[in-house]
Design a protein around this motif. Structure first.
Motif, PDB file in Angstrom:
ATOM      1  N   GLN A 456       0.833  -1.207   0.000  1.00  0.00           N
ATOM      2  CA  GLN A 456       0.000   0.000   0.000  1.00  0.00           C
ATOM      3  C   GLN A 456       0.867   1.256   0.000  1.00  0.00           C
ATOM      4  N   THR A 457       1.988   1.234   0.726  1.00  0.00           N
ATOM      5  CA  THR A 457       2.905   2.371   0.728  1.00  0.00           C
ATOM      6  C   THR A 457       3.487   2.586  -0.662  1.00  0.00           C
ATOM      7  N   ILE A 458       3.837   1.498  -1.336  1.00  0.00           N
ATOM      8  CA  ILE A 458       4.373   1.586  -2.699  1.00  0.00           C
ATOM      9  C   ILE A 458       3.329   2.160  -3.642  1.00  0.00           C
ATOM     10  N   LYS A 459       2.102   1.679  -3.551  1.00  0.00           N
ATOM     11  CA  LYS A 459       1.031   2.166  -4.413  1.00  0.00           C
ATOM     12  C   LYS A 459       0.726   3.639  -4.131  1.00  0.00           C
ATOM     13  N   ARG A 460       0.620   4.005  -2.865  1.00  0.00           N
ATOM     14  CA  ARG A 460       0.269   5.386  -2.506  1.00  0.00           C
ATOM     15  C   ARG A 460       1.299   6.382  -3.017  1.00  0.00           C
ATOM     16  N   ASN A 461       2.572   5.969  -2.962  1.00  0.00           N
ATOM     17  CA  ASN A 461       3.648   6.863  -3.387  1.00  0.00           C
ATOM     18  C   ASN A 461       4.094   6.614  -4.832  1.00  0.00           C
ATOM     19  N   ASN A 462       3.443   5.667  -5.510  1.00  0.00           N
ATOM     20  CA  ASN A 462       3.751   5.321  -6.903  1.00  0.00           C
ATOM     21  C   ASN A 462       5.258   5.152  -7.106  1.00  0.00           C
ATOM     22  N   LEU A 463       5.846   4.299  -6.285  1.00  0.00           N
ATOM     23  CA  LEU A 463       7.292   4.102  -6.322  1.00  0.00           C
ATOM     24  C   LEU A 463       7.666   3.066  -7.391  1.00  0.00           C
ATOM     25  N   PRO A 464       8.719   3.326  -8.167  1.00  0.00           N
ATOM     26  CA  PRO A 464       9.105   2.424  -9.260  1.00  0.00           C
ATOM     27  C   PRO A 464       9.878   1.204  -8.759  1.00  0.00           C
ATOM     28  N   ILE A 465       9.218   0.421  -7.932  1.00  0.00           N
ATOM     29  CA  ILE A 465       9.838  -0.769  -7.356  1.00  0.00           C
ATOM     30  C   ILE A 465       9.378  -1.984  -8.151  1.00  0.00           C
ATOM     31  N   LYS A 466      10.353  -2.691  -8.698  1.00  0.00           N
ATOM     32  CA  LYS A 466      10.068  -3.898  -9.472  1.00  0.00           C
ATOM     33  C   LYS A 466      10.205  -5.089  -8.525  1.00  0.00           C
ATOM     34  N   MET A 467       9.084  -5.657  -8.157  1.00  0.00           N
ATOM     35  CA  MET A 467       9.047  -6.717  -7.146  1.00  0.00           C
ATOM     36  C   MET A 467       9.065  -8.087  -7.815  1.00  0.00           C
ATOM     37  N   VAL A 468      10.034  -8.896  -7.447  1.00  0.00           N
ATOM     38  CA  VAL A 468      10.147 -10.253  -7.974  1.00  0.00           C
ATOM     39  C   VAL A 468      10.011 -11.216  -6.798  1.00  0.00           C
ATOM     40  N   VAL A 469       8.995 -12.049  -6.845  1.00  0.00           N
ATOM     41  CA  VAL A 469       8.760 -13.021  -5.774  1.00  0.00           C
ATOM     42  C   VAL A 469       9.042 -14.411  -6.314  1.00  0.00           C
ATOM     43  N   LEU A 470      10.124 -15.026  -5.827  1.00  0.00           N
ATOM     44  CA  LEU A 470      10.429 -16.405  -6.186  1.00  0.00           C
ATOM     45  C   LEU A 470       9.611 -17.307  -5.257  1.00  0.00           C
ATOM     46  N   ASN A 471       8.533 -17.814  -5.779  1.00  0.00           N
ATOM     47  CA  ASN A 471       7.535 -18.526  -4.975  1.00  0.00           C
ATOM     48  C   ASN A 471       7.722 -20.032  -5.114  1.00  0.00           C
ATOM     49  N   ASN A 534       8.873   3.484 -14.660  1.00  0.00           N
ATOM     50  CA  ASN A 534       8.647   4.378 -13.522  1.00  0.00           C
ATOM     51  C   ASN A 534       7.407   4.044 -12.708  1.00  0.00           C
ATOM     52  N   GLU A 535       6.894   2.823 -12.870  1.00  0.00           N
ATOM     53  CA  GLU A 535       5.741   2.384 -12.099  1.00  0.00           C
ATOM     54  C   GLU A 535       6.054   1.065 -11.401  1.00  0.00           C
ATOM     55  N   PRO A 536       5.383   0.797 -10.280  1.00  0.00           N
ATOM     56  CA  PRO A 536       5.609  -0.486  -9.599  1.00  0.00           C
ATOM     57  C   PRO A 536       5.041  -1.645 -10.402  1.00  0.00           C
ATOM     58  N   PHE A 537       5.660  -2.813 -10.230  1.00  0.00           N
ATOM     59  CA  PHE A 537       5.170  -4.027 -10.888  1.00  0.00           C
ATOM     60  C   PHE A 537       5.645  -5.221 -10.069  1.00  0.00           C
ATOM     61  N   LEU A 538       4.810  -6.253 -10.007  1.00  0.00           N
ATOM     62  CA  LEU A 538       5.180  -7.474  -9.294  1.00  0.00           C
ATOM     63  C   LEU A 538       5.196  -8.645 -10.266  1.00  0.00           C
ATOM     64  N   LEU A 539       6.325  -9.360 -10.303  1.00  0.00           N
ATOM     65  CA  LEU A 539       6.457 -10.563 -11.110  1.00  0.00           C
ATOM     66  C   LEU A 539       6.607 -11.758 -10.182  1.00  0.00           C
ATOM     67  N   GLN A 540       5.625 -12.653 -10.230  1.00  0.00           N
ATOM     68  CA  GLN A 540       5.676 -13.882  -9.439  1.00  0.00           C
ATOM     69  C   GLN A 540       6.321 -14.976 -10.286  1.00  0.00           C
ATOM     70  N   VAL A 541       7.380 -15.573  -9.746  1.00  0.00           N
ATOM     71  CA  VAL A 541       8.128 -16.596 -10.468  1.00  0.00           C
ATOM     72  C   VAL A 541       7.969 -17.910  -9.709  1.00  0.00           C
ATOM     73  N   MET A 542       7.273 -18.838 -10.291  1.00  0.00           N
ATOM     74  CA  MET A 542       7.027 -20.106  -9.614  1.00  0.00           C
ATOM     75  C   MET A 542       8.271 -20.996  -9.720  1.00  0.00           C
ATOM     76  N   ILE A 543       8.719 -21.480  -8.571  1.00  0.00           N
ATOM     77  CA  ILE A 543       9.927 -22.293  -8.463  1.00  0.00           C
ATOM     78  C   ILE A 543       9.553 -23.654  -7.879  1.00  0.00           C
ATOM     79  N   ASP A 544      10.205 -24.687  -8.352  1.00  0.00           N
ATOM     80  CA  ASP A 544       9.990 -26.041  -7.837  1.00  0.00           C
ATOM     81  C   ASP A 544      10.185 -26.049  -6.318  1.00  0.00           C
ATOM     82  N   PRO A 545       9.176 -26.485  -5.550  1.00  0.00           N
ATOM     83  CA  PRO A 545       9.317 -26.520  -4.085  1.00  0.00           C
ATOM     84  C   PRO A 545      10.490 -27.367  -3.596  1.00  0.00           C
ATOM     85  N   LYS A 546      10.987 -28.275  -4.436  1.00  0.00           N
ATOM     86  CA  LYS A 546      12.098 -29.142  -4.032  1.00  0.00           C
ATOM     87  C   LYS A 546      13.459 -28.582  -4.434  1.00  0.00           C
TER      88      LYS A 546
END
Length: 574
Positions: A456-471, A534-546
């Protein structure tokens, strides 16, 4: 002037342009003064721990202190993990906590608490700050603030805490704005002797396989460029610790990799073959050396650090050079510029052969779906816009350290000494604001959930944070530990643990997102990540649980002996 007005102007004079906080009753005077002053932006977070981590990210990026504020009681105690992260990783930072009125404090009474939310944060924070100040009256404020900033930026940088009762915040002090000046750093008086440099030169000249080990100290202040000049002058290859990863660019011909518990296999082998080791700004902790430190005793080691207590602490018989690295490199460059150094071509060729034989992308080559090491190479190869990489703690952190291609002007930021999950998202906020540029945050599904509210802080301030979640839908590093030592019983890492669809979570916060699952999706995923820089974005990267993190030092064995080919003697305790 009112004390809270003085504080606002004092912070401005120290080039503080952002304050990170979560509002509470005992800091309302400070918030009001900052609001009326208009020259410092207030960034409201959604947890005090996040405010502390944001200050950590800001300080590592801009190399000057920022400020986190919290109210008394739970507000103050929620800062502690972030304060400790700053302390262990040498980040300059100022923490201001509100406290109940002096007349509401228990003092010497044998009771637990008098005022509502009264908490002795000064005593609690003392072990993880350079100093913690308890303010008793308004007259102490100017001296305390001057000393606090000077401590934070001088010597080995670190955090300072100031606890201010609410009644003191609203008192008047007889000062004018013209009385407030910028605080100057105290320059270390540790001189570097010509004798030690002459000895070092002789040892470099006689060495066949010399090696530089760069730690966190190299990334502080102006030291990084001086270090590169030094390495290039003496023509010595460089390995780095986790926190020194950005000391040398990925494509530099002298770069020899990342060492340690999960270091590049070839880099640990290089350490094993070196006949001279020059350690700069690294404390040689167990994550760097492994538990078998006797392995280091068969070579000459110079250990250069600003803190004498960090030298000959675990690895013994080092030649100590106690100095500010900036002072050391300037003196060494001046003295060594008149001399000649060996090309070390055979040594560099040997290192390249080890890199070729043991590539990081082949360590877990049988992983199903996306190979995280390959993904991280591709991500960084297409992320020139990023000012920093901010990493959380877990498997993804080590894959990133092994494989990110960090550029000359890019930083690598993670919670090293504290190892705090939940660090990356708020630290990325601080780093992006400090740089006024896009940054890449890389987290696992576990770490992402600890401070996920800061979307929410990132969205409110429109911060250019590129979020990568290795899930990998697990707490993978601990799951790997359980496989090694608990017969694959995955309590609380797989069993009883779950993770959401982070693409949907990001969308719920109004942030664009995408998910990739196979190697053929990587290019398109990275393209979407950077489609609007210059905008936030989230990329979810699915990784083998093993998927495991390899290589890994076989605990109890020398740094060169790594899993899965070598097995540990015993269960690691760290």
């Amino acid at each position: 002037m009112k004390v809270s007005d003085y504080i606002a102007y004092f912070l401005y004079k120290q080039d503080v342009d952002h304050v990170f906080e979560l509002s509470g009753g005992m800091i309302t005077h400070l918030l009001d003064s900052l609001y009326e002053f208009k020259k410092i932006k207030i960034v409201t977070m959604h947890h005090e721990q996040s405010a502390a981590f944001a200050v950590d990210g800001y300080g590592r990026t801009k190399k000057i202190p920022s400020v986190a504020m919290a109210t008394s009681g739970p507000g103050a105690t929620n800062l502690l993990t972030g304060i400790a992260s700053c302390y262990f990783d040498s980040t300059p930072a100022i923490f201001i906590t509100g406290q109940v009125n002096v007349h509401e404090q228990k003092g010497n009474r044998n009771i637990r608490q008098l005022g509502f939310q009264e908490t002795d944060i000064v005593s609690m924070s003392a072990p993880v700050t350079k100093k913690s100040f308890k303010v008793n009256n308004a007259a102490e404020i100017p001296g305390i603030f001057h000393e606090a900033f000077q401590l934070a930026i001088s010597g080995r940088p670190g955090p300072v805490l100031i606890d201010i009762p609410m009644n003191v915040q609203r008192e008047d002090i007889p000062l004018k704005y013209d009385d407030i000046n910028k605080v100057e750093k105290i320059v270390s008086d540790n001189s570097v002797s010509v004798d030690i440099l002459e000895q070092l030169y002789k040892d470099i000249k006689s060495s066949k396989q010399p090696l530089l080990l760069a730690g966190r100290g190299v990334s502080l202040l102006a030291t990084k460029s001086l270090f590169l000049n030094f390495a290039e002058l003496v023509k010595i290859p460089v390995v780095t610790s986790l926190l020194g990863l950005d000391a040398i660019p990925f494509n530099h011909p002298l770069r020899a990799g990342f060492i340690g518990s999960y270091g590049n296999r070839w880099a640990n082998m290089v350490i094993g073959e070196a006949d001279l080791l020059i350690v700069v700004g690294s404390r040689l902790d167990i994550r760097q050396t492994g538990s078998d430190v006797t392995f280091f005793g068969d070579r000459k080691i110079y250990h250069i650090d600003i803190e004498s207590s960090e030298i000959n602490n675990r690895v013994m018989n080092c030649i100590p050079v106690i100095a500010d690295l900036e002072v050391f490199f300037q003196k060494a460059l001046n003295e060594f510029s008149k001399l000649t150094f060996n090309q070390n071509d055979n040594w560099l060729t040997s290192i390249e052969q080890l890199k070729t034989k043991w590539p990081d992308t082949e360590e877990i080559k049988d992983t199903k779906g996306i190979n995280p090491n390959k993904f991280l190479h591709q991500l960084s190869a297409h992320s020139q816009y990023a000012n920093s990489y901010i990493l959380d703690v877990g498997s993804h952190q080590m894959w990133a350290a092994q494989s990110l291609e960090i550029g000359l002007n890019q930083s690598f930021i993670t919670s090293g000494g504290m190892g705090a999950m939940g660090f990356a998202l708020p630290a990325a906020i601080g780093s992006s604001i400090a740089a006024n540029a896009p940054v890449i945050m890389i987290s696992g599904d576990g770490g992402m959930q600890l401070n996920i509210q800061e979307l929410q802080t990132i969205k409110r301030n429109n911060l250019p944070i590129k979020m990568v979640v290795l899930n990998n839908q697990s707490l993978g590093m601990i799951r790997q530990f359980q496989d090694s030592y608990f017969d694959g019983k995955h309590q609380s890492t797989v069993w009883g643990y779950s993770a959401p669809d982070f693409e949907k979570i990001a969308n719920a916060y109004g942030i664009n997102a995408a998910t990739i699952k196979m190697e053929e999706d990587i290019s398109e995923g990275i393209k979407k990540l950077w489609q609007k820089p210059n905008e936030p974005f989230l990329l979810q990267v699915m990784i083998d649980p093993k998927a495991n993190v390899y290589p890994k030092i076989a605990f109890g064995k020398p740094i060169t002996e790594m899993e899965p080919f070598s097995k540990p003697f015993d269960m690691e305790g760290t």
